[in-house]
Write an enzyme that holds these catalytic residues in place. Structure first.
Site, PDB file in Angstrom:
ATOM      1  N   HIS A 161       0.823  -1.218   0.000  1.00 54.05           N
ATOM      2  CA  HIS A 161       0.000   0.000   0.000  1.00 54.05           C
ATOM      3  C   HIS A 161       0.859   1.271   0.000  1.00 54.05           C
ATOM      4  O   HIS A 161       0.327   2.371  -0.187  1.00 54.05           O
ATOM      5  CB  HIS A 161      -0.935  -0.007   1.211  1.00 54.05           C
ATOM      6  CG  HIS A 161      -2.265   0.636   0.959  1.00 54.05           C
ATOM      7  ND1 HIS A 161      -2.425   1.707   0.105  1.00 54.05           N
ATOM      8  CD2 HIS A 161      -3.505   0.365   1.448  1.00 54.05           C
ATOM      9  CE1 HIS A 161      -3.708   2.062   0.083  1.00 54.05           C
ATOM     10  NE2 HIS A 161      -4.377   1.270   0.874  1.00 54.05           N
ATOM     11  N   ASP A 382      -8.995 -10.325 -17.889  1.00 51.43           N
ATOM     12  CA  ASP A 382      -8.985 -11.520 -18.730  1.00 51.43           C
ATOM     13  C   ASP A 382      -7.569 -11.755 -19.258  1.00 51.43           C
ATOM     14  O   ASP A 382      -7.073 -11.010 -20.106  1.00 51.43           O
ATOM     15  CB  ASP A 382      -9.973 -11.326 -19.890  1.00 51.43           C
ATOM     16  CG  ASP A 382      -9.997 -12.503 -20.853  1.00 51.43           C
ATOM     17  OD1 ASP A 382      -9.289 -13.507 -20.618  1.00 51.43           O
ATOM     18  OD2 ASP A 382     -10.733 -12.408 -21.859  1.00 51.43           O
TER      19      ASP A 382
END
Length: 441
Positions: A161, A382
């Site tokens: 982060h 994808d």
């Protein structure tokens, strides 16, 4: 889950070409410096039927992921470096850990009841429980490919982060998927890596809003699912001619109200009385900049928005809370961002964060925090064998914190909420909440 992972391989993926010397010292932005030091966990699940259309040999699939990752890291060169203090990343090409594992269970076992302790096994690290030395060894990001008995797979990725927020994670995964499909680095614009540190130069400050919030005993994280139709009903229930709440505003308000009612039940049993509350929402500021930044901009381009106190002893209406959520989020406007960028006025922002951190710890005050990943496109990732069957995170083990993420149809919201075990037991029987949400057993 019970069954343990069998590790097939564990290696480091390095960029396909070395990072030039002049790019080795990457400066964190001021916003990165304010970000927590834990990792952002993302899990993407792909069905066996989709995977088989690409390959029956999962070793070939694993190699395709590694090769495309190696190519992409030449653009995202800080992601394979090492954090140095709270100001820079040494872009030394040490690489990204990539674990390939196998589990003797079908994917359906996970999907029918995705509890946090089961999902943890599918991640390359414990994202919220690493010591500084472990974070240095792990690096900026790590990957785990888990294959199931049925032939389905899960891709678990943990991002530091300190440079990567959920929006950056979504952009990276999208670029990785495009590279895997053969579109190559030339098919999309290189990410503007230095942009955030130029707009928000690093400063000599340190505020950790999450310090001391981890590791509380007797907390539990549960998943609540709000379908698109139920959210529409909720918005109609809250709304009026002068106020039409968004999906995120409506769900946040209901979870906030329900948690306050659960806390009141606890106070009736002799626990600390909650007299006032405030809400904190993480606000993505990319579109609020002037000019607006690209959704693919890299870094922690967000801010904490903290509400004023709400008196709750006599109860509070759902619409009142929803309006307070909107008012709070809208505080992070152009003037607020200008102060962040000012060499003088940024001190006001830091002071406000420190005051909010102190207020959150006060007795009789319920501080509820939410972060929304709604609309970040994780279901569009994808790699060449279809889109995910399920995309999620594991929630954060911070008391009174909720993570909101889109459902597969894009209309609903999945909320991961952490409360004390006593309050969660009360929340699970909240009639108003259960009228709009379903929860895991």
């Amino acid at each position: 889950m019970g069954e343990k992972n069998e590790i097939i391989s564990n290696e480091r993926i390095k960029p396909s070409s070395p990072t030039p010397n002049h790019l080795h010292n990457f400066k964190l932005s001021f916003l990165d410096q304010l970000a927590p030091s834990f990792y952002v966990p993302i899990l993407l699940f792909y069905s066996a039927s989709d995977v088989r259309t690409f390959a029956t040999d999962l070793t070939a699939l694993s190699e395709k992921l590694k090769t495309s990752l190696s190519k992409l890291l030449t653009l995202y060169y800080p992601f394979c470096g090492r954090l140095r203090g709270n100001s820079t990343i040494d872009c030394n090409d040490q690489g990204v850990i990539f674990i390939h594992s196998k589990l003797p269970i079908p994917l359906s076992n996970i999907l029918k009841n995705p509890k946090p302790h089961n999902l943890h096994q599918l991640l390359p690290c414990a994202p919220y429980n690493l010591q500084p030395q472990q974070r240095d060894t792990l690096g900026i990001m790590a990957v785990q490919l888990s294959q199931f008995k049925c032939g389905g797979i899960a891709l678990g990725v943990c991002f530091s982060h300190k440079i990567i927020d959920a929006s950056t994670a979504a952009s990276f995964l999208s670029a990785w998927a495009a590279t895997s499909r053969g579109h190559g680095n030339s098919s999309f614009a290189p990410p503007p890596m230095e942009e955030t540190s130029l707009l928000f130069p690093p400063r000599n400050v340190f505020v950790d809003m999450t310090s001391g919030m981890f590791g509380h005993a007797n907390t539990v994280t549960k998943r609540f699912i709000f379908s698109g139709s139920n959210i529409s009903r909720l918005r109609q229930n809250i709304g009026c001619p002068s106020f039409n709440p968004s999906r995120v505003e409506a769900v946040t308000a209901l979870l906030w109200k329900s948690s306050l009612e659960a806390a009141k039940e606890g106070s009736d049993s002799g626990e600390e009385n909650v007299a006032a509350s405030s809400v904190c929402h993480i606000v993505n500021i990319r579109s609020r900049m002037v000019p607006a930044l690209s959704k693919d901009s890299i870094g922690n381009i967000w801010q904490y928005a903290v509400s004023s106190l709400v008196e709750v002893e006599g109860g509070v209406g759902l619409r009142d809370l929803a309006e307070r959520v909107r008012e709070t989020i809208r505080k992070v406007d152009g003037d607020y961002i200008r102060k962040l960028q000012s060499d003088v006025e940024f001190v006001e922002v830091v002071k406000g964060l420190e005051e909010a951190r102190t207020m959150a710890a006060e007795k009789g005050h319920r501080f509820c925090a939410f972060t929304s990943w709604v609309g970040f496109g994780f279901y569009e990732v994808d790699f060449g064998w279809g889109k995910p069957t399920y995309a999620t995170t594991i929630g954060m083990p911070i008391k009174n914190l909720g993570v909101l993420i889109s459902t597969k149809d894009g209309e609903g919201i999945e909320a991961w909420l952490t409360l004390t075990t006593r309050e969660m037991a009360q929340l699970e029987h909240n009639a108003q909440l259960l009228d709009f949400a379903s929860l895991d057993s």
